[in-house]
Motif scaffolding. Structure first.
Motif, mmCIF file in Angstrom:
data_model
loop_
_atom_site.group_PDB
_atom_site.id
_atom_site.type_symbol
_atom_site.label_atom_id
_atom_site.label_comp_id
_atom_site.label_asym_id
_atom_site.label_seq_id
_atom_site.Cartn_x
_atom_site.Cartn_y
_atom_site.Cartn_z
ATOM 1 N N GLN A 9 -7.875 3.443 2.219
ATOM 2 C CA GLN A 9 -7.829 2.912 3.576
ATOM 3 C C GLN A 9 -9.153 2.289 3.993
ATOM 4 O O GLN A 9 -9.179 1.425 4.877
ATOM 5 C CB GLN A 9 -7.433 4.019 4.554
ATOM 6 C CG GLN A 9 -6.031 4.547 4.326
ATOM 7 C CD GLN A 9 -5.576 5.484 5.428
ATOM 8 O OE1 GLN A 9 -6.003 5.355 6.576
ATOM 9 N NE2 GLN A 9 -4.703 6.423 5.092
ATOM 10 N N THR A 36 -6.045 -5.439 5.764
ATOM 11 C CA THR A 36 -6.481 -4.047 5.894
ATOM 12 C C THR A 36 -5.278 -3.177 6.252
ATOM 13 O O THR A 36 -4.219 -3.665 6.632
ATOM 14 C CB THR A 36 -7.550 -3.916 6.992
ATOM 15 O OG1 THR A 36 -6.983 -4.316 8.256
ATOM 16 C CG2 THR A 36 -8.756 -4.800 6.679
ATOM 17 N N TRP A 37 -5.492 -1.875 6.133
ATOM 18 C CA TRP A 37 -4.424 -0.931 6.441
ATOM 19 C C TRP A 37 -3.913 -1.117 7.869
ATOM 20 O O TRP A 37 -2.718 -1.056 8.130
ATOM 21 C CB TRP A 37 -4.936 0.501 6.263
ATOM 22 C CG TRP A 37 -4.730 1.056 4.884
ATOM 23 C CD1 TRP A 37 -5.488 0.805 3.792
ATOM 24 C CD2 TRP A 37 -3.698 1.934 4.463
ATOM 25 N NE1 TRP A 37 -5.011 1.481 2.700
ATOM 26 C CE2 TRP A 37 -3.913 2.191 3.081
ATOM 27 C CE3 TRP A 37 -2.630 2.554 5.096
ATOM 28 C CZ2 TRP A 37 -3.078 3.033 2.348
ATOM 29 C CZ3 TRP A 37 -1.805 3.390 4.373
ATOM 30 C CH2 TRP A 37 -2.030 3.616 3.008
ATOM 31 N N TRP A 83 0.838 -1.194 0.000
ATOM 32 C CA TRP A 83 0.000 0.000 0.000
ATOM 33 C C TRP A 83 0.877 1.249 0.000
ATOM 34 O O TRP A 83 1.850 1.338 0.745
ATOM 35 C CB TRP A 83 -0.854 0.042 1.270
ATOM 36 C CG TRP A 83 -2.224 -0.517 1.132
ATOM 37 C CD1 TRP A 83 -3.170 -0.163 0.242
ATOM 38 C CD2 TRP A 83 -2.798 -1.541 1.948
ATOM 39 N NE1 TRP A 83 -4.306 -0.913 0.441
ATOM 40 C CE2 TRP A 83 -4.113 -1.764 1.487
ATOM 41 C CE3 TRP A 83 -2.337 -2.302 3.032
ATOM 42 C CZ2 TRP A 83 -4.965 -2.678 2.057
ATOM 43 C CZ3 TRP A 83 -3.187 -3.210 3.605
ATOM 44 C CH2 TRP A 83 -4.486 -3.412 3.116
ATOM 45 N N ASP A 125 -3.023 5.208 -1.001
ATOM 46 C CA ASP A 125 -4.315 4.679 -1.462
ATOM 47 C C ASP A 125 -4.217 3.881 -2.764
ATOM 48 O O ASP A 125 -5.194 3.718 -3.487
ATOM 49 C CB ASP A 125 -5.349 5.803 -1.655
ATOM 50 C CG ASP A 125 -5.804 6.390 -0.323
ATOM 51 O OD1 ASP A 125 -5.538 5.754 0.718
ATOM 52 O OD2 ASP A 125 -6.409 7.455 -0.329
#
Length: 253
Positions: free
Chosen positions: A180, A197-198, A157, A160
């Protein structure tokens, strides 16, 4: 009644036959001399010649403004291109050609004598003629064995966006938007669906400054074999390697 001496008639006939035979011998001799005399060779002008491998892996020469294509090289992952020179071969200089990718090869050599090229899918050799032992410059293609074609892939990542980072090749490729608020989902043919996930991502520490320090690793894996990317109709992509594939997509809530 007129009498003709048969002996004199035979002498005249023999003289004529010998004269014609002599003319035929002269004609044949002159013809053979003309056929055996080699044509004068055109004088060779020493000049610089550019050799390069194009983006479709075709070997080209650029000589006096004339571009000639030779046999394309085999495509393989992590291939290496080298230039080797026999003793007595023309001097060469690796060079930059602005319309080629960095991974491709280009060099110049000084052709001080006539040359010819032997080309195949595994390389090309530029041979100098009229020289002892016929020395050559060789473009050598090296493809690692299939069992050694391994790729460490990190899906990262950054701002974004999800990137695919091929660690061994040092390449960074944006593949899809992943804000995010979204999760990254992936699934192989052998494994169940996984998500990242972030807030659970791992900071990437390469020690080489390849990526900004605020980049995050969603997940990583090692694949074996030739790697190809398919972009289907849905939001995501499919990676194909060996006899399996990995589907990757953005799961936004």
């Amino acid at each position: 009644m007129r009498y003709e001496n048969p002996y004199r008639t035979w002498q005249a006939t023999l003289f004529l036959a010998l004269m014609w035979l002599g003319m035929v011998v002269v004609i044949i001799h002159n013809a053979r001399t003309a056929w055996s005399t080699p044509a004068a060779e055109a004088a060779f002008t020493p000049r610089e010649v550019l050799v390069f491998v194009s983006q479709d892996s075709t070997v080209y020469t650029m000589d006096s403004g004339l571009q000639t294509a030779h046999v394309p090289l085999v495509q393989c992952p992590a291939r290496q291109l080298h230039v080797l020179a026999d003793d007595g071969a023309p001097a060469f200089t690796l060079t930059d050609v602005t319309w080629l990718d960095d991974e491709l090869l280009a060099f110049r050599f000084w052709a001080d004598r006539p040359y010819y090229i032997v080309s195949s899918n595994l390389g090309a050799s530029i041979h100098a003629v009229q020289a002892p032992e016929n020395p050559a410059l060789h473009i050598v293609l090296e493809c690692p064995p299939r069992a050694q074609q391994q790729h460490l892939l990190a899906f990262v990542w950054l701002d974004d966006m999800l990137y695919m980072h091929n660690v061994g090749a040092g390449s960074l490729q944006p593949i899809m938007s992943a804000p995010q608020a979204c999760r990254v989902a992936w699934q192989t043919q052998q494994e169940a669906r996984s998500v990242a996930t972030w807030d659970m991502a791992v900071p990437l520490e390469t020690g080489a400054g390849i990526l900004p320090p605020d980049s995050l690793v969603a997940f990583s894996l090692t694949v074996t074999g030739e790697l190809t990317v398919e972009v289907p109709a849905f939001d995501g992509l499919i990676l194909h390697y060996e006899d399996t594939s990995l589907r990757l997509w953005s799961d936004c809530r």
